[in-house]
Scaffold this motif. Structure first.
Motif, PDB file in Angstrom:
ATOM      1  N   SER A  68       0.813  -1.213   0.000  1.00 20.22           N
ATOM      2  CA  SER A  68       0.000   0.000   0.000  1.00 20.22           C
ATOM      3  C   SER A  68       0.850   1.268   0.000  1.00 20.22           C
ATOM      4  CB  SER A  68      -0.924   0.023   1.225  1.00 20.22           C
ATOM      5  OG  SER A  68      -0.203   0.345   2.415  1.00 20.22           O
ATOM      6  N   GLY A  69       2.094   1.144   0.450  1.00 19.92           N
ATOM      7  CA  GLY A  69       2.967   2.305   0.529  1.00 19.92           C
ATOM      8  C   GLY A  69       2.683   3.226   1.698  1.00 19.92           C
ATOM      9  N   GLU A  70       1.818   2.797   2.612  1.00 24.18           N
ATOM     10  CA  GLU A  70       1.413   3.648   3.734  1.00 24.18           C
ATOM     11  C   GLU A  70       2.361   3.565   4.930  1.00 24.18           C
ATOM     12  OE1 GLU A  70      -1.101   5.756   4.169  1.00 24.18           O
ATOM     13  OE2 GLU A  70      -2.086   5.484   2.230  1.00 24.18           O
ATOM     14  N   ALA A  71       3.168   2.501   4.994  1.00 25.93           N
ATOM     15  CA  ALA A  71       3.869   2.209   6.245  1.00 25.93           C
ATOM     16  C   ALA A  71       5.376   2.311   6.117  1.00 25.93           C
ATOM     17  CB  ALA A  71       3.508   0.805   6.725  1.00 25.93           C
ATOM     18  N   ASP A  72       6.009   2.833   7.167  1.00 24.40           N
ATOM     19  CA  ASP A  72       7.443   2.639   7.374  1.00 24.40           C
ATOM     20  C   ASP A  72       7.679   1.390   8.211  1.00 24.40           C
ATOM     21  OD1 ASP A  72       8.595   5.120   6.158  1.00 24.40           O
ATOM     22  OD2 ASP A  72       7.315   6.072   7.662  1.00 24.40           O
ATOM     23  N   THR A  76      -6.380   8.539  15.739  1.00 21.59           N
ATOM     24  CA  THR A  76      -5.677   7.924  14.625  1.00 21.59           C
ATOM     25  C   THR A  76      -6.469   8.048  13.340  1.00 21.59           C
ATOM     26  OG1 THR A  76      -4.588   5.870  13.903  1.00 21.59           O
ATOM     27  CG2 THR A  76      -6.693   5.638  15.066  1.00 21.59           C
ATOM     28  N   LYS A  77      -5.971   7.429  12.285  1.00 18.28           N
ATOM     29  CA  LYS A  77      -6.636   7.308  10.992  1.00 18.28           C
ATOM     30  C   LYS A  77      -6.751   5.827  10.674  1.00 18.28           C
ATOM     31  CE  LYS A  77      -5.806   8.124   6.044  1.00 18.28           C
ATOM     32  NZ  LYS A  77      -4.852   8.695   5.054  1.00 18.28           N
ATOM     33  N   VAL A  78      -7.915   5.406  10.180  1.00 17.04           N
ATOM     34  CA  VAL A  78      -8.157   4.002   9.841  1.00 17.04           C
ATOM     35  C   VAL A  78      -8.435   3.882   8.350  1.00 17.04           C
ATOM     36  CG1 VAL A  78      -9.700   2.022  10.205  1.00 17.04           C
ATOM     37  CG2 VAL A  78      -9.070   3.487  12.138  1.00 17.04           C
ATOM     38  N   PHE A  79      -7.866   2.854   7.714  1.00 13.07           N
ATOM     39  CA  PHE A  79      -8.171   2.579   6.314  1.00 13.07           C
ATOM     40  C   PHE A  79      -8.204   1.078   6.089  1.00 13.07           C
ATOM     41  CE2 PHE A  79      -3.614   3.049   6.616  1.00 13.07           C
ATOM     42  CZ  PHE A  79      -3.100   2.062   5.796  1.00 13.07           C
ATOM     43  N   LEU A  80      -8.550   0.673   4.872  1.00 17.13           N
ATOM     44  CA  LEU A  80      -8.859  -0.729   4.574  1.00 17.13           C
ATOM     45  C   LEU A  80      -7.992  -1.242   3.434  1.00 17.13           C
ATOM     46  CD1 LEU A  80     -10.877  -3.122   5.117  1.00 17.13           C
ATOM     47  CD2 LEU A  80     -12.314  -2.119   3.328  1.00 17.13           C
ATOM     48  N   THR A  81      -7.420  -2.451   3.626  1.00 12.54           N
ATOM     49  CA  THR A  81      -6.836  -3.205   2.523  1.00 12.54           C
ATOM     50  C   THR A  81      -7.728  -4.420   2.263  1.00 12.54           C
ATOM     51  OG1 THR A  81      -5.420  -4.543   3.973  1.00 12.54           O
ATOM     52  CG2 THR A  81      -4.493  -2.476   3.134  1.00 12.54           C
ATOM     53  N   GLU A  82      -7.305  -5.279   1.376  1.00 12.80           N
ATOM     54  CA  GLU A  82      -8.125  -6.432   1.006  1.00 12.80           C
ATOM     55  C   GLU A  82      -8.466  -7.311   2.196  1.00 12.80           C
ATOM     56  OE1 GLU A  82      -7.765 -10.460  -1.784  1.00 12.80           O
ATOM     57  OE2 GLU A  82      -6.350  -8.817  -2.041  1.00 12.80           O
ATOM     58  N   SER A  83      -7.547  -7.476   3.124  1.00 13.48           N
ATOM     59  CA  SER A  83      -7.721  -8.443   4.209  1.00 13.48           C
ATOM     60  C   SER A  83      -8.010  -7.844   5.573  1.00 13.48           C
ATOM     61  CB  SER A  83      -6.454  -9.307   4.334  1.00 13.48           C
ATOM     62  OG  SER A  83      -6.207 -10.013   3.143  1.00 13.48           O
ATOM     63  N   SER A  84      -7.829  -6.530   5.739  1.00 14.73           N
ATOM     64  CA  SER A  84      -7.882  -6.001   7.097  1.00 14.73           C
ATOM     65  C   SER A  84      -8.125  -4.496   7.111  1.00 14.73           C
ATOM     66  CB  SER A  84      -6.558  -6.289   7.807  1.00 14.73           C
ATOM     67  OG  SER A  84      -6.562  -5.810   9.134  1.00 14.73           O
ATOM     68  N   HIS A  85      -8.683  -4.019   8.227  1.00 16.87           N
ATOM     69  CA  HIS A  85      -8.589  -2.613   8.572  1.00 16.87           C
ATOM     70  C   HIS A  85      -7.223  -2.382   9.222  1.00 16.87           C
ATOM     71  CE1 HIS A  85     -13.016  -2.892   8.287  1.00 16.87           C
ATOM     72  NE2 HIS A  85     -12.959  -1.617   7.988  1.00 16.87           N
ATOM     73  N   TRP A  86      -6.712  -1.161   9.046  1.00 19.25           N
ATOM     74  CA  TRP A  86      -5.426  -0.783   9.623  1.00 19.25           C
ATOM     75  C   TRP A  86      -5.551   0.586  10.265  1.00 19.25           C
ATOM     76  CZ3 TRP A  86      -1.271  -4.157   9.262  1.00 19.25           C
ATOM     77  CH2 TRP A  86      -1.441  -5.215   8.361  1.00 19.25           C
ATOM     78  N   LYS A  87      -4.730   0.820  11.270  1.00 16.53           N
ATOM     79  CA  LYS A  87      -4.697   2.152  11.870  1.00 16.53           C
ATOM     80  C   LYS A  87      -3.249   2.559  12.149  1.00 16.53           C
ATOM     81  CE  LYS A  87      -4.922   1.277  16.860  1.00 16.53           C
ATOM     82  NZ  LYS A  87      -5.603   1.661  18.112  1.00 16.53           N
ATOM     83  N   LEU A 113      -0.854  -0.844  12.351  1.00 14.17           N
ATOM     84  CA  LEU A 113      -1.235  -2.136  12.916  1.00 14.17           C
ATOM     85  C   LEU A 113      -2.649  -2.482  12.472  1.00 14.17           C
ATOM     86  CD1 LEU A 113      -3.354  -1.623  15.502  1.00 14.17           C
ATOM     87  CD2 LEU A 113      -1.248  -0.932  16.627  1.00 14.17           C
ATOM     88  N   PRO A 114      -2.976  -3.794  12.435  1.00 12.46           N
ATOM     89  CA  PRO A 114      -4.290  -4.233  11.950  1.00 12.46           C
ATOM     90  C   PRO A 114      -5.338  -4.247  13.040  1.00 12.46           C
ATOM     91  CG  PRO A 114      -2.922  -6.137  12.376  1.00 12.46           C
ATOM     92  CD  PRO A 114      -2.080  -4.939  12.711  1.00 12.46           C
ATOM     93  N   ILE A 115      -6.587  -4.090  12.630  1.00 15.62           N
ATOM     94  CA  ILE A 115      -7.743  -4.197  13.513  1.00 15.62           C
ATOM     95  C   ILE A 115      -8.695  -5.253  12.942  1.00 15.62           C
ATOM     96  CG2 ILE A 115      -9.563  -2.935  14.685  1.00 15.62           C
ATOM     97  CD1 ILE A 115      -8.224  -0.335  13.756  1.00 15.62           C
TER      98      ILE A 115
END
Length: 224
Positions: A106-110, A136-147, A198-200
């Motif tokens: 996703s390119g969102e994470a270090d 925080t900010k939450v977004f979605l990938t194919e398998s999980s929510h992330w924050k 991290l995933p939620i």
């Protein structure tokens, strides 16, 4: 080494390693195992269950020095290698590898942890960096929510070039035989603009009461 920690009844380090091998299998992942202060019988067991791994025996005095050995070992890998550092008392659930790969694509994470620590919600321990819940900010990938999150433990993933860029921070907070994980990520976020995700809900848990991640039957996961 924290041998007297409060552990769930299902916990053993052997089960945690076998669970990790299942979730991050040979052929999809390369393995390096740091065996610090292990017996000959443990070393032989590691050779049996992980014949594909590079096993490094060490006699470091404490967890901080053991971490520094592991960190310096991965810093010698190619810069573009994605590395997931796993402490020996973590359990992972199905889909962990896929989720980890997704979030880095996703390119969102270090940095990424698969552990949704209960301290972000006021459970298990006081976190000086989280007061009344984490903004925080939450977004979605194919398998999980992330924050986005402010801190985590030393079970986390990044590319080698990221670890190298931030090496001074990791070394400073693991000096003099003391390892301070939360301040590492607080500094990385607030002074170096690094992003930790991290995933939620959680894909992994620390096997220590009262820090076991919520919503997942971890006994079921470790017994699969």
């Amino acid at each position: 080494m924290g041998r007297n920690k409060m552990r769930p009844k299902w916990f053993t380090r052997e089960k945690c390693l076998l669970n990790a091998i299942k979730q991050f299998p040979e052929g999809k992942c390369d393995w390096i195992i740091i065996g610090n202060c292990i017996t000959d019988s443990t070393y032989q067991w590691l050779q049996q269950v992980a014949p594909f791994a590079r096993i490094i025996r060490a006699e470091e005095k404490n967890a901080a020095d053991s971490f520094r050995l592991a960190f310096n070992t991965i810093c010698n890998l190619p810069d573009d290698r994605l590395v997931y550092m796993i402490e020996d008392d973590y359990v992972h659930r199905d889909g962990s590898l896929k989720a980890l790969q997704e979030i880095f694509r996703s390119g969102e994470a270090d940095y990424v942890t698969l552990y949704d620590h209960p301290d972000k919600y006021g459970y298990g321990a006081d976190n000086p960096y989280v007061i009344g819940g984490e903004k925080t900010k939450v977004f979605l990938t194919e398998s999980s929510h992330w924050k986005y999150s402010v801190s985590t433990t030393m079970t986390m993933a990044a590319f080698v070039h990221t670890f190298l860029r931030d090496k001074n921070v990791f070394m400073r907070w693991s000096s003099n035989g003391r390892l301070s994980d939360s301040p590492i990520f607080f500094e990385l976020k607030n002074f170096h603009n690094r992003k930790l995700l991290l995933p939620i809900p959680s894909y992994s848990t620390h096997s220590q009461n009262p820090h076991v991640a919520k919503l997942i039957d971890w006994e079921k996961e470790i017994m699969k």
